[in-house]
Structures are given as C-alpha cells and as structure tokens.
Design an enzyme around this catalytic site. Structure first.
Site, mmCIF file in Angstrom:
data_model
loop_
_atom_site.group_PDB
_atom_site.id
_atom_site.type_symbol
_atom_site.label_atom_id
_atom_site.label_comp_id
_atom_site.label_asym_id
_atom_site.label_seq_id
_atom_site.Cartn_x
_atom_site.Cartn_y
_atom_site.Cartn_z
ATOM 1 N N LYS A 190 0.838 -1.214 0.000
ATOM 2 C CA LYS A 190 0.000 0.000 0.000
ATOM 3 C C LYS A 190 0.866 1.255 0.000
ATOM 4 O O LYS A 190 1.806 1.361 0.770
ATOM 5 C CB LYS A 190 -0.895 0.007 1.246
ATOM 6 C CG LYS A 190 -1.785 -1.211 1.359
ATOM 7 C CD LYS A 190 -2.684 -1.132 2.574
ATOM 8 C CE LYS A 190 -1.916 -1.199 3.864
ATOM 9 N NZ LYS A 190 -2.821 -1.294 5.048
ATOM 10 N N THR A 223 -7.807 10.485 7.354
ATOM 11 C CA THR A 223 -7.447 9.181 6.774
ATOM 12 C C THR A 223 -7.409 8.093 7.844
ATOM 13 O O THR A 223 -6.892 7.016 7.608
ATOM 14 C CB THR A 223 -6.059 9.256 6.112
ATOM 15 O OG1 THR A 223 -5.126 9.727 7.105
ATOM 16 C CG2 THR A 223 -6.041 10.212 4.935
ATOM 17 N N GLY A 225 -8.084 5.039 9.800
ATOM 18 C CA GLY A 225 -8.790 3.786 9.537
ATOM 19 C C GLY A 225 -8.851 3.368 8.079
ATOM 20 O O GLY A 225 -9.583 2.435 7.751
ATOM 21 N N THR A 226 -8.082 4.029 7.215
ATOM 22 C CA THR A 226 -8.123 3.617 5.789
ATOM 23 C C THR A 226 -7.655 2.172 5.622
ATOM 24 O O THR A 226 -8.225 1.414 4.846
ATOM 25 C CB THR A 226 -7.230 4.512 4.901
ATOM 26 O OG1 THR A 226 -5.977 4.668 5.547
ATOM 27 C CG2 THR A 226 -7.841 5.864 4.653
ATOM 28 N N GLY A 227 -6.597 1.806 6.374
ATOM 29 C CA GLY A 227 -6.048 0.451 6.248
ATOM 30 C C GLY A 227 -7.065 -0.601 6.701
ATOM 31 O O GLY A 227 -7.262 -1.630 6.036
ATOM 32 N N CYS A 228 -7.731 -0.321 7.846
ATOM 33 C CA CYS A 228 -8.756 -1.252 8.361
ATOM 34 C C CYS A 228 -9.880 -1.371 7.335
ATOM 35 O O CYS A 228 -10.342 -2.472 7.013
ATOM 36 C CB CYS A 228 -9.354 -0.720 9.657
ATOM 37 S SG CYS A 228 -8.151 -0.440 10.965
HETATM 38 N N1 LIG Z 1 -4.937 10.490 0.957
HETATM 39 C C1 LIG Z 1 -5.246 9.351 0.349
HETATM 40 N N2 LIG Z 1 -5.871 9.381 -0.843
HETATM 41 C C2 LIG Z 1 -6.211 8.245 -1.484
HETATM 42 N N3 LIG Z 1 -5.952 7.024 -0.997
HETATM 43 C C3 LIG Z 1 -5.323 6.926 0.192
HETATM 44 C C4 LIG Z 1 -4.935 8.073 0.933
HETATM 45 N N4 LIG Z 1 -4.330 7.655 2.068
HETATM 46 C C5 LIG Z 1 -4.339 6.315 2.058
HETATM 47 N N5 LIG Z 1 -4.936 5.856 0.912
HETATM 48 C C6 LIG Z 1 -5.176 4.477 0.539
HETATM 49 O O1 LIG Z 1 -5.742 3.870 1.695
HETATM 50 C C7 LIG Z 1 -5.305 2.532 1.815
HETATM 51 C C8 LIG Z 1 -4.593 2.351 3.142
HETATM 52 O O2 LIG Z 1 -3.294 2.795 2.961
HETATM 53 P P1 LIG Z 1 -2.185 3.066 4.057
HETATM 54 O O3 LIG Z 1 -0.904 2.754 3.407
HETATM 55 O O4 LIG Z 1 -2.361 4.439 4.601
HETATM 56 O O5 LIG Z 1 -2.548 1.987 5.142
HETATM 57 P P2 LIG Z 1 -2.496 2.020 6.703
HETATM 58 O O6 LIG Z 1 -1.330 2.797 7.194
HETATM 59 O O7 LIG Z 1 -2.578 0.596 7.122
HETATM 60 O O8 LIG Z 1 -3.801 2.782 7.107
HETATM 61 P P3 LIG Z 1 -4.221 3.394 8.550
HETATM 62 O O9 LIG Z 1 -4.177 4.869 8.359
HETATM 63 O O10 LIG Z 1 -5.593 2.905 8.775
HETATM 64 O O11 LIG Z 1 -3.257 2.864 9.567
HETATM 65 C C9 LIG Z 1 -4.432 2.291 0.594
HETATM 66 O O12 LIG Z 1 -5.248 1.774 -0.452
HETATM 67 C C10 LIG Z 1 -3.940 3.670 0.238
HETATM 68 O O13 LIG Z 1 -3.570 3.745 -1.124
HETATM 69 C C1 LIG Z 2 -8.415 -0.726 17.143
HETATM 70 C C2 LIG Z 2 -7.554 -0.218 16.044
HETATM 71 N N1 LIG Z 2 -7.183 -1.053 15.060
HETATM 72 C C3 LIG Z 2 -6.415 -0.611 14.036
HETATM 73 C C4 LIG Z 2 -5.987 0.704 13.996
HETATM 74 C C5 LIG Z 2 -5.101 1.161 12.850
HETATM 75 O O1 LIG Z 2 -5.580 2.247 12.215
HETATM 76 C C6 LIG Z 2 -6.400 1.556 15.044
HETATM 77 N N2 LIG Z 2 -6.035 2.863 15.077
HETATM 78 N N3 LIG Z 2 -7.181 1.066 16.035
#
Ligand SMILES: Nc1ncnc2c1ncn2[C@@H]1O[C@H](COP(=O)(O)OP(=O)(O)OP(=O)(O)O)[C@@H](O)[C@H]1O
Ligand SMILES: Cc1ncc(CO)c(N)n1
Length: 527
Positions: A190, A223, A225-228
């Site tokens: 990602k 952003t 929770g995007t990963g979740c």
């Molecule tokens: N500003 C943005 N615009 C478009 N897509 C985004 C943006 N930020 C993150 N993404 C997308 O969101 C998804 C999660 O990416 P990221 O690499 O941030 O994961 P993460 O760090 O596990 O997320 P989290 O913020 O939940 O911890 C990916 O598909 C990434 O391309």
């Molecule tokens: C509970 C929980 N799971 C995953 C993440 C990662 O975004 C978070 N901030 N909180």
C-alpha cells in the site's frame, strides 16, 4: 421467465452475494478504525459483518490513550460462539495486541480454515502509537502462513522483513515481492505512506507477479482507519467476485470515494474517519424530496451490484470482450426505441405543459441517440439484432407501466434508466480518467489514433452533463408526481422503480449471459 431469472450475477455457487464476514480486531470507540471501521466497510461493500474483539483501545482521532487486552479464554469463547453457529465466508484479522492473542487466533484459523483470510498486520496506529507488543512481531509470522492476503503498510512491511521502511514505490514493490515469494503468500503493498501525488497499491502474488492500481491522492487529513477499511472491504468483496484484482479495483474505487467525502463527517479535531457510506448518503436527490431519496436508498443494493458486475469492471479497465460490448450496444439501441415510446406516453399523461415538453423532448432525443448508436458504433452490422431476453423483459415492463399505469407509475418506471445510468456513467468516467490519464480516445494522435483503452471514445462521452441535468429534472418530476399520488399509487411507483432498477442491473449483466460468439469479433468503428 421472471426478471429474477436474469438478475443473479452470482451464478457460480462458490461466489456469495451477501458474504458473512468476520472481523477479528480491536475496538476504536471513536468509530473510525478497528472493529467499528470494519463493520461499516463490510456493510458498505455489501456484506454481513460480525466482530470478535481482541482488544479495547481508548483512542480518538488524535491518538491512542491506552489499550486493554481481555483474557484470551474469552477471545476463544467469542470465536467459538460465532463459528459454531454461523458459516463464515471470509475473515479479516486486524489488531491482535500481543503474542497470546496471535497464538489463539492462529490456532482458531488452523482449526476452522475459513475460505478467505485477509490479515492486516496492525502494529502502529496512524497516530504513531503501538498497537502490537514489540515482542509479538515474531508470533505474527505464524499467522502469515494462513492468510490468503496480507495488507501491511510500508512500516509494517519493513518489520515483517526485518528491513528499513521503503522510501520509494520501487523499493516498496521490491519488498512486497521479497515477502510474497519468501513466505509464499499474496501481499498487498500500500502506497498510503508515500509522499507522492498519487496513491498506488499493488497485489503481489506468491510467484512475484504484480497487479498495480493507481489512484489519485485525496487531499484530506481525515485518513484514520483507511487500512482497516480497505482490508475489511477486500475480505467482503473477494467472496463476491472470486478475483483479487477485481476485488481491489472495486474496493479502491469505493475507498477513494470514502476519502473524498471524509471531510463532510466533521468527526474530531485530529485525523478523522473516512465516509464509509458516502454512496448511500448521496445527496443527489434534491433537498426535501423524500420520495426520490427513499428510492435512492432502496436501490443501494442494486447499485452496489451494478458496480461489481464483470461487465462494468471490464468496461472500465478495457478488458471487456468486443462481442460483449457489441451485444450491449445493439441491445441498447433496441431498448432505446421502446423506451422512447414510453417517454412519449409520459408526455401524453403529463399534468403540466412543462412536463409534457420535457418528456416529448426526451422521447425524441432517445430516437436520436438510437440513430447515433447505429451510425457511430453498430454501422456495418450484417443483420439487425433481435431483442435479448433482458431487453424484451425490461421493455415489456416499461410498456406495461405505460399502457395501464398512472402518470406517477410511468415516470417512476422510466427513472432508473436516467438515474442509475447517470450514476454509473459518472463513476466510470471518473475512474477512467484516473486509470488512463493520457487516453484521449485517440484525438491527439499521440497514441496512434487508437488510445490505450479500446472503449475510451465511448467512456469519454459517458458522463454527459446535459444527461445528468435531465436526470435531475426527471427526479424532481417524480417527486412532484409522488406528492400528488395516493398512498397506494405511491407504493405502485416504488415497485415500478424497483423493478426497473433490477432490470438495469440485469441489462448490464446480459452480455455475459447472452452475447453469442457466432460472428467473428466486429471491429469497432472509429468515431
Ligand atoms: N490520501 C489518500 N488518498 C487516497 N488514498 C489513500 C490516501 N491515504 C491512504 N490511501 C489508501 O488507503 C489505503 C490504506 O493505505 P495506508 O498505506 O495508509 O494503510 P495504513 O497505514 O494501514 O492505514 P491506517 O491509516 O488505517 O493505519 C491504501 O489503499 C492507500 O492507497
Ligand atoms: C483498534 C484499532 N485497530 C487498528 C488501527 C489502525 O488504524 C487503530 N487505530 N485502532
């Protein structure tokens, strides 16, 4: 044959229309990440969500204050209670807290062997706070083996490999390949953490092959929770489509929309959540127009199903077979001819001259578009196409509304063709511009006059502003008709709209079912 015969786009029994998806993750009481994000993402992507909680966090949009990990015996009880009663189509695993939790979940996965397992190896929150005990990283390797897909962000990918975090996309892909080949698993690399103007993601298969998708970076600080949300969405869509690249395309497109609408939520003063239900909350229905707003909400499942259809996905990425596209266009021309007659009927029944004129103009334009289809696309067809079963059933439904129905019923029956078509058209057009930024349909000659996408000329004309405006007018007319209708007639309007919406879905799916391969593929005429 009933319409039901045509509208099931999931005839393969291994594919599941409403997958039952279990999230095993931590709780985020502010609702943007963890279990709460997963449940929203699962629902928004058309699944039934369940949640087994591994840990409770006290966090908000600014950061994590503390973490409480309940005894693993209770985690086991939760897992057993769900699995002993419910068929689980997919599992998403998120925050695990410590090694004891990881081992408990690993044992459960080894015993129950769910069909789809997506592992989001959550280690650190976006705020920088630890969500996994440092000594537990080793234990994660045990779980890795059981995942069909692992979705680390760049720092997590580095930890899994024992390397420094990648600083460029090339480095990230190289690390993704190392993990995929070394651990014999599918990895989603990602690009969210990159400092680039776009947000690439790539599926790396265990053989090292890469499927990459590039979305624009949305300018928002929200952003959280995007990963979740992404991993839960993938766990939900994979059982529906049975194809990882297709699932990624669909979920990425949805996530981009959720990010684009994130600022509307106004949750917290830090990094706020994304808008999981942006499509459902779509305010395209004019303010105060409760009837059409309700129709829009009622059609959510059909709209989700349309965007997941193979036809739509392939039209978008250009991999659609020419015979399917030709079948679609030929059926569309036949459909428009019938549709035009029903629009003329709406004109005949209209209570005001303005509405009479609106429908008469629409009826005429329909015939013009039909003629245009023949001129520009279907031109040299050897024999005129026969209406396929879906075209015939859809037109029959419209003609029946036109011959026996009230004005309200007629306008409600013709509305999905405007509204759903405009909606899918705008989405297709938007995504096309993201995926093929340099494809002008061959106009500038730089691409040899052909464009890199075989349907670019078609897609570029798809999001027509005049058509979107006409859709808005048809919605307003439907609301006015509903205000003047009796409760029983309103119910008939709702049914007429619902039937037509299902036919819209069936119509897009018809080429897959009925396009014949009896003729050699027709060359698409240039525009
Ligand atoms: N500003 C943005 N615009 C478009 N897509 C985004 C943006 N930020 C993150 N993404 C997308 O969101 C998804 C999660 O990416 P990221 O690499 O941030 O994961 P993460 O760090 O596990 O997320 P989290 O913020 O939940 O911890 C990916 O598909 C990434 O391309
Ligand atoms: C509970 C929980 N799971 C995953 C993440 C990662 O975004 C978070 N901030 N909180």
């Amino acid at each position: 044959m009933t319409s039901e015969t045509h509208i099931n786009p999931w005839p393969d029994s291994s594919q599941r229309r409403i997958p039952r998806v279990l999230s095993i993750a931590g709780s985020d009481p502010s609702g943007g990440a963890g279990i709460q994000a997963d449940l929203k993402s699962i629902a928004a992507n058309g699944g039934y969500g369940m949640a087994v909680i591994t840990a409770l966090t006290a966090q908000n949009t600014q950061g994590v204050r503390s973490v409480h990990v309940p005894p693993v015996a209770f985690l086991q009880e939760q897992l057993a209670a769900v699995a002993e009663d419910i068929v689980i189509d997919a599992v998403k695993i998120g925050m695990l807290g410590d090694a004891a939790v990881i081992n408990t979940v690993a044992r459960w996965v080894e015993r129950t062997r769910p069909a789809v397992v997506v592992l989001d190896p959550v280690m650190v929150a976006s705020s920088g706070d630890r969500l996994l005990a440092a000594d537990a990283e080793q234990a994660l390797q045990r779980l890795l083996r059981h995942a069909d897909l692992v979705t680390p962000n760049l720092p997590e990918l580095a930890v899994l490999l024992g390397q420094a975090p990648a600083e460029s996309w090339e480095e990230a892909l190289a690390q993704g390949k190392r993990l995929a080949i070394g651990s014999d698993i599918r990895v989603l690399v990602k690009g969210g953490h990159l400092h680039s103007p776009d947000c690439p993601d790539a599926l790396v298969a265990p053989d090292g092959s890469v499927y990459e998708i590039i979305a624009a970076r949305v300018q928002t600080r929200n952003t959280h929770g995007t990963g979740c949300s992404l991993s839960a969405g993938l766990a939900t869509v994979q059982p529906q489509l049975g194809d990882w690249p297709a699932a990624l395309r669909r979920v990425k497109s949805w996530l981009s929309g959720a990010l684009e609408h994130a600022d509307e939520l106004q949750v917290g003063s830090g990094h706020g959540p994304v808008h999981h239900f942006h499509a459902l909350f779509s305010t395209r229905a004019p303010e105060g127009n409760e009837f059409s707003s309700q129709l829009w909400l009622d059609s959510a499942a059909v709209r989700t199903a349309i965007s997941g259809l193979e036809f739509i996905q392939r039209l978008r990425d250009g991999s659609l077979a020419k015979k399917d596209f030709a079948y679609y266009l030929a059926q569309d021309a036949l459909y428009l001819n019938g549709y035009s007659r029903v629009l003329a009927r709406a004109s005949a029944l209209a209570p005001t001259e303005a509405e009479q004129l609106f429908w008469a103009t629409a009826s005429r334009q329909c015939l013009e578009v039909e003629a245009q289809l023949h001129r520009n696309w279907l031109g040299a067809q050897a024999s005129p196409a026969m209406p396929g079963p879906v075209t015939k059933a859809y037109v029959d439904h419209l003609l029946a509304a036109g011959s026996g129905g009230s004005y309200g019923e007629v306008v409600a029956a013709v509305l999905p063709c405007y509204w759903l078509y405009a909606d899918i058209g705008a989405a297709l057009h938007r995504q096309f511009l993201i995926d093929f930024p340099d494809d002008d349909g061959g106009k500038d000659g730089a691409d040899g006059g052909a464009g890199s996408h075989p349907y670019s000329a078609w897609l570029l004309t798809y999001a027509d502003e005049a058509f979107a405006a006409a859709a808005g007018e048809a919605i307003a007319i439907t609301d006015a008709a509903a205000r003047n209708a009796s409760p029983a007639d309103r119910e008939r309007m709702r049914r007429a709209f619902g039937e037509s919406a299902k036919y819209e879905l069936a119509f897009f799916d018809a080429p897959r079912l009925y396009a014949q391969n009896t003729h050699p593929p027709r060359r698409l005429p240039e525009r």
